[in-house]
Design a protein around this motif. Structure first.
Motif, PDB file in Angstrom:
ATOM      1  N   ASN A   1       6.517  -5.404  -6.238  1.00 53.12           N
ATOM      2  CA  ASN A   1       5.325  -5.244  -5.396  1.00 53.12           C
ATOM      3  C   ASN A   1       4.505  -4.041  -5.831  1.00 53.12           C
ATOM      4  O   ASN A   1       3.280  -4.097  -5.883  1.00 53.12           O
ATOM      5  N   ALA A   2       5.175  -2.952  -6.159  1.00 55.40           N
ATOM      6  CA  ALA A   2       4.463  -1.750  -6.604  1.00 55.40           C
ATOM      7  C   ALA A   2       3.810  -1.983  -7.963  1.00 55.40           C
ATOM      8  O   ALA A   2       2.675  -1.559  -8.188  1.00 55.40           O
ATOM      9  N   VAL A   3       4.505  -2.677  -8.847  1.00 50.30           N
ATOM     10  CA  VAL A   3       3.957  -2.956 -10.179  1.00 50.30           C
ATOM     11  C   VAL A   3       2.717  -3.833 -10.071  1.00 50.30           C
ATOM     12  O   VAL A   3       1.752  -3.653 -10.798  1.00 50.30           O
ATOM     13  N   LEU A   4       2.735  -4.770  -9.133  1.00 50.08           N
ATOM     14  CA  LEU A   4       1.588  -5.655  -8.926  1.00 50.08           C
ATOM     15  C   LEU A   4       0.545  -5.043  -8.003  1.00 50.08           C
ATOM     16  O   LEU A   4      -0.469  -5.666  -7.710  1.00 50.08           O
ATOM     17  N   ASP A   5       0.812  -3.841  -7.524  1.00 51.67           N
ATOM     18  CA  ASP A   5      -0.085  -3.138  -6.612  1.00 51.67           C
ATOM     19  C   ASP A   5      -0.294  -3.920  -5.316  1.00 51.67           C
ATOM     20  O   ASP A   5      -1.388  -4.011  -4.791  1.00 51.67           O
ATOM     21  N   LEU A   6       0.810  -4.513  -4.832  1.00 55.68           N
ATOM     22  CA  LEU A   6       0.782  -5.260  -3.574  1.00 55.68           C
ATOM     23  C   LEU A   6       1.382  -4.406  -2.468  1.00 55.68           C
ATOM     24  O   LEU A   6       2.293  -3.619  -2.714  1.00 55.68           O
ATOM     25  N   PRO A   7       0.891  -4.572  -1.246  1.00 61.26           N
ATOM     26  CA  PRO A   7       1.516  -3.845  -0.136  1.00 61.26           C
ATOM     27  C   PRO A   7       2.916  -4.388   0.102  1.00 61.26           C
ATOM     28  O   PRO A   7       3.197  -5.551  -0.185  1.00 61.26           O
ATOM     29  N   HIS A   8       3.779  -3.543   0.592  1.00 59.17           N
ATOM     30  CA  HIS A   8       5.128  -4.004   0.929  1.00 59.17           C
ATOM     31  C   HIS A   8       5.040  -4.950   2.108  1.00 59.17           C
ATOM     32  O   HIS A   8       4.185  -4.780   2.980  1.00 59.17           O
ATOM     33  N   PRO A   9       5.934  -5.952   2.139  1.00 58.19           N
ATOM     34  CA  PRO A   9       5.892  -6.886   3.267  1.00 58.19           C
ATOM     35  C   PRO A   9       6.057  -6.153   4.592  1.00 58.19           C
ATOM     36  O   PRO A   9       6.851  -5.226   4.704  1.00 58.19           O
TER      37      PRO A   9
END
Length: 109
Positions: A93-101
């Protein structure tokens, strides 16, 4: 000698799609993968990362392929991202720059 002509890989009726935002290339996570590889102590070469992925997952990613991924010149499959993140101890998630669920309150689904 004449240089071989590259095949035309466009298909009639198919629209081209921009991948990512302008200037980001073929993937969003390549530069983060590179930084994680360089931040290791001891630092890994692309060849060492390739060997680690092969040993742990049986996945063939050459050093050249890793270089292209890191420079965002090549897209990558989800299973390749998963393997690279696992070997480098990264959160996908961090690598894809996505917020954590976000966890849902009890009783809601």
């Amino acid at each position: 000698m004449a240089q071989a002509k590259r095949p035309n890989r466009t298909f009639e009726g198919r629209k081209t799609q921009a991948l990512g935002r302008a200037g980001q290339g073929m993937n969003l996570s390549g530069p983060r993968i590179r930084q994680a590889r360089l931040d290791r102590n001891p630092q890994w070469s692309q060849e060492e990362l390739s060997q680690a992925v092969a040993e742990r997952f049986g996945l063939e990613l050459s050093a050249t392929t890793i270089s292209k991924i890191e420079r965002a010149e090549r897209s990558m499959y989800d299973f390749e991202l998963r393997a690279l993140c696992a070997v480098l101890h990264l959160d996908a998630n961090a690598v894809l720059d996505l917020p954590h669920p976000v966890s849902q309150p009890a009783g809601e689904q």
